[in-house]
Design a protein around this motif. Structure first.
Motif, PDB file in Angstrom:
ATOM      1  N   SER A 283      -6.839  52.484  25.571  1.00 29.66           N
ATOM      2  CA  SER A 283      -5.666  51.689  25.935  1.00 29.66           C
ATOM      3  C   SER A 283      -5.054  52.176  27.247  1.00 29.66           C
ATOM      4  CB  SER A 283      -4.610  51.765  24.827  1.00 29.66           C
ATOM      5  OG  SER A 283      -3.410  51.145  25.244  1.00 29.66           O
ATOM      6  N   HIS A 284      -4.815  51.235  28.173  1.00 28.03           N
ATOM      7  CA  HIS A 284      -4.195  51.578  29.448  1.00 28.03           C
ATOM      8  C   HIS A 284      -2.777  52.117  29.257  1.00 28.03           C
ATOM      9  CE1 HIS A 284      -2.250  50.606  33.431  1.00 28.03           C
ATOM     10  NE2 HIS A 284      -3.313  51.265  33.822  1.00 28.03           N
ATOM     11  N   ALA A 285      -2.139  51.775  28.112  1.00 32.11           N
ATOM     12  CA  ALA A 285      -0.778  52.252  27.850  1.00 32.11           C
ATOM     13  C   ALA A 285      -0.726  53.758  27.667  1.00 32.11           C
ATOM     14  CB  ALA A 285      -0.212  51.564  26.602  1.00 32.11           C
ATOM     15  N   THR A 286      -1.863  54.406  27.387  1.00 28.53           N
ATOM     16  CA  THR A 286      -1.899  55.853  27.200  1.00 28.53           C
ATOM     17  C   THR A 286      -2.290  56.593  28.462  1.00 28.53           C
ATOM     18  OG1 THR A 286      -4.231  55.870  26.515  1.00 28.53           O
ATOM     19  CG2 THR A 286      -2.572  55.480  24.798  1.00 28.53           C
ATOM     20  N   LEU A 287      -2.439  55.870  29.592  1.00 26.55           N
ATOM     21  CA  LEU A 287      -2.967  56.462  30.819  1.00 26.55           C
ATOM     22  C   LEU A 287      -1.935  56.440  31.936  1.00 26.55           C
ATOM     23  CD1 LEU A 287      -6.460  54.682  30.827  1.00 26.55           C
ATOM     24  CD2 LEU A 287      -5.857  56.857  29.757  1.00 26.55           C
ATOM     25  N   THR A 288      -2.189  57.245  32.963  1.00 24.44           N
ATOM     26  CA  THR A 288      -1.387  57.250  34.180  1.00 24.44           C
ATOM     27  C   THR A 288      -2.324  57.254  35.377  1.00 24.44           C
ATOM     28  OG1 THR A 288       0.244  58.480  35.488  1.00 24.44           O
ATOM     29  CG2 THR A 288      -1.242  59.786  34.150  1.00 24.44           C
ATOM     30  N   GLY A 289      -1.849  56.707  36.481  1.00 20.74           N
ATOM     31  CA  GLY A 289      -2.661  56.717  37.695  1.00 20.74           C
ATOM     32  C   GLY A 289      -2.461  57.958  38.531  1.00 20.74           C
ATOM     33  N   THR A 290      -1.633  58.890  38.045  1.00 24.50           N
ATOM     34  CA  THR A 290      -1.332  60.111  38.788  1.00 24.50           C
ATOM     35  C   THR A 290      -2.096  61.289  38.211  1.00 24.50           C
ATOM     36  OG1 THR A 290       0.902  59.291  39.216  1.00 24.50           O
ATOM     37  CG2 THR A 290       0.508  61.648  39.562  1.00 24.50           C
ATOM     38  N   ASN A 291      -2.856  61.983  39.037  1.00 29.14           N
ATOM     39  CA  ASN A 291      -3.620  63.153  38.603  1.00 29.14           C
ATOM     40  C   ASN A 291      -2.670  64.273  38.213  1.00 29.14           C
ATOM     41  OD1 ASN A 291      -5.289  65.379  38.305  1.00 29.14           O
ATOM     42  ND2 ASN A 291      -6.571  64.871  40.061  1.00 29.14           N
ATOM     43  N   PRO A 292      -2.709  64.732  36.945  1.00 26.02           N
ATOM     44  CA  PRO A 292      -1.797  65.789  36.525  1.00 26.02           C
ATOM     45  C   PRO A 292      -2.153  67.165  37.053  1.00 26.02           C
ATOM     46  CG  PRO A 292      -3.301  65.255  34.754  1.00 26.02           C
ATOM     47  CD  PRO A 292      -3.585  64.277  35.861  1.00 26.02           C
ATOM     48  N   GLY A 293      -3.239  67.286  37.800  1.00 23.79           N
ATOM     49  CA  GLY A 293      -3.565  68.574  38.410  1.00 23.79           C
ATOM     50  C   GLY A 293      -4.395  69.448  37.503  1.00 23.79           C
ATOM     51  N   GLY A 294      -3.831  70.620  37.176  1.00 16.10           N
ATOM     52  CA  GLY A 294      -4.596  71.633  36.462  1.00 16.10           C
ATOM     53  C   GLY A 294      -5.078  71.225  35.096  1.00 16.10           C
ATOM     54  N   SER A 295      -4.486  70.152  34.502  1.00 17.24           N
ATOM     55  CA  SER A 295      -4.907  69.772  33.164  1.00 17.24           C
ATOM     56  C   SER A 295      -6.180  68.946  33.164  1.00 17.24           C
ATOM     57  CB  SER A 295      -3.804  68.976  32.472  1.00 17.24           C
ATOM     58  OG  SER A 295      -3.505  67.821  33.218  1.00 17.24           O
ATOM     59  N   THR A 296      -6.689  68.562  34.357  1.00 18.68           N
ATOM     60  CA  THR A 296      -7.914  67.773  34.433  1.00 18.68           C
ATOM     61  C   THR A 296      -9.108  68.638  34.047  1.00 18.68           C
ATOM     62  OG1 THR A 296      -6.954  66.493  36.228  1.00 18.68           O
ATOM     63  CG2 THR A 296      -9.347  66.363  35.949  1.00 18.68           C
ATOM     64  N   PRO A 297     -10.029  68.125  33.199  1.00 20.90           N
ATOM     65  CA  PRO A 297     -11.200  68.925  32.820  1.00 20.90           C
ATOM     66  C   PRO A 297     -12.011  69.357  34.039  1.00 20.90           C
ATOM     67  CG  PRO A 297     -11.008  66.957  31.444  1.00 20.90           C
ATOM     68  CD  PRO A 297      -9.990  66.833  32.542  1.00 20.90           C
ATOM     69  N   ALA A 298     -12.733  70.441  33.891  1.00 21.40           N
ATOM     70  CA  ALA A 298     -13.547  70.978  34.979  1.00 21.40           C
ATOM     71  C   ALA A 298     -14.635  69.995  35.359  1.00 21.40           C
ATOM     72  CB  ALA A 298     -14.180  72.302  34.536  1.00 21.40           C
TER      73      ALA A 298
END
Length: 366
Positions: A283-298
């Motif tokens: 669901s797109h409602a659970t997403l954001t277009g902004t990269n949260p930074g350090g929480s992104t998987p390797a």
């Protein structure tokens, strides 16, 4: 009316997810029984409810999405006129929070606090009685123009990230679906609930009569604004509890996996759902277009390289006979399990044993 505060899955019990109106009993977090509530310093029923919900802290804001002594969900606070006092409940005075709570009580009854109302002995009579220092409970604010009760009409979901659809007109009924923000709702309004069809109801407090504005034209530069329909792109999971991955674009499709907060999602957006490929939708409602930074998987390892991963789905992970959700489930791995394998086309082939696990519910650890 409140959806429950946590999921009914084994991971977190009693969810408020895509949200009905809502204040929910903080006592449900602990999973305790309905035992007698010790009297607060002031023995008024609202002090007892606050003692149960927030240990009587009227300015509490823990970042869990609920605010103030009575733990208002923000859409409920604004829907019942809390904005005339303060932007958020925890910024308002104790009397102002109680005034808004009395408005909620008139419409939703004591069940708006499903656990703490029982523990505190909240009723329509004692809850609507003037609180000490209050001249009289303020009437509920005039609702937005809407059809008279019992008449048909059209609304749009205003709650973020969406609203629960229930099997009956109260939060005591089970959740049978959901509607994302902006969804068009047609039905019959009665006693604060819109009947969509037989056995399907949605709370009016999550709705507005104003149609959402058309999506803006995409700008040349990257923007966190929602992507236009049918557009390919990259998003990140923003929901604190993570997001379900389903076999189709709707909550009526089965859950085939999960993605933790911060997971990068790539796919094609259409009608509020992102098609991730291989029969997987989120669901797109659970997403954001902004990269949260350090929480992104390797970053993914190179092709053919065996790496170590950890299962990061609250409901665990299916182990399948092949790299796709259309293949048979041959086993499972619980949340936190460490596995080793090789990444290929979004799936990890397990090393030393048969089976594949979707990389969308794994975090690379080595």
């Amino acid at each position: 009316m409140p959806p429950a505060k946590h999921r009914t899955t084994p991971a977190r019990r009693g969810l408020r997810r895509a949200g009905s109106a809502a204040i929910a009993g903080a006592a449900s977090v602990a999973g305790v029984g309905l035992v007698a509530q010790p009297a607060a310093a002031n023995d008024n029923v609202w002090d007892r409810v606050a003692h149960c919900e927030s240990t009587g802290n009227w300015s509490i804001n823990t970042g869990n999405g609920f605010y103030g002594g009575l733990q208002f969900w923000h859409p409920t606070w604004t829907s019942f006129g809390g904005g005339e006092f303060a932007p958020y409940a925890h910024q308002a005075t104790k009397l102002q929070q109680i005034t808004v709570a009395q408005r909620v009580l008139r419409v939703q009854g004591p069940g708006a606090w499903p656990v703490c109302s029982v523990r505190a002995g909240l009723t329509m009579t004692n809850g609507l009685a003037p609180y000490p220092g209050q001249d009289a409970p303020a009437p509920a604010p005039a609702p937005s123009p809407a059809p008279a009760p019992g008449t048909s009409g059209t609304w749009y979901v205003s709650a973020t990230p969406g609203a629960n659809i229930r099997s009956g007109p109260s939060t005591s009924h089970r959740i049978v679906g959901g509607a994302s923000t902006g969804s068009r709702i047609t039905g019959t309004l009665s006693n604060g609930w819109v009947r969509i069809a037989d056995g399907r109801f949605i709370s009016q407090t999550t709705l507005t009569t104003s149609a959402p504005a058309p999506a803006p034209s995409p700008s040349p530069s990257p923007s966190p604004s929602p992507a236009p329909p049918s557009a390919s792109g990259t998003w990140w999971v923003s929901a604190n509890v993570g997001a379900n991955i389903r076999s189709g674009p709707g909550t009526n499709f089965r859950v085939v996996g999960g993605a933790a907060k911060g997971t990068q999602i790539t796919g094609t957006l259409s009608n509020g759902w992102v098609n991730m490929g291989n029969g997987r939708f989120i669901s797109h409602a659970t997403l954001t277009g902004t990269n949260p930074g350090g929480s992104t998987p390797a970053p993914a390892p190179g092709a053919g390289e065996v790496q170590t991963w950890r299962v990061n789905a609250p409901i665990g992970a299916n182990i399948r006979a092949g790299a796709g959700t259309n293949t048979a489930v041959i086993g499972g791995a619980s949340h936190g399990t460490t596995v080793r394998g090789t990444l290929s086309n979004g799936w990890v082939k397990l090393d030393g044993r048969s089976g594949w696990i979707s990389a969308s519910i794994l975090i690379q650890t080595g």
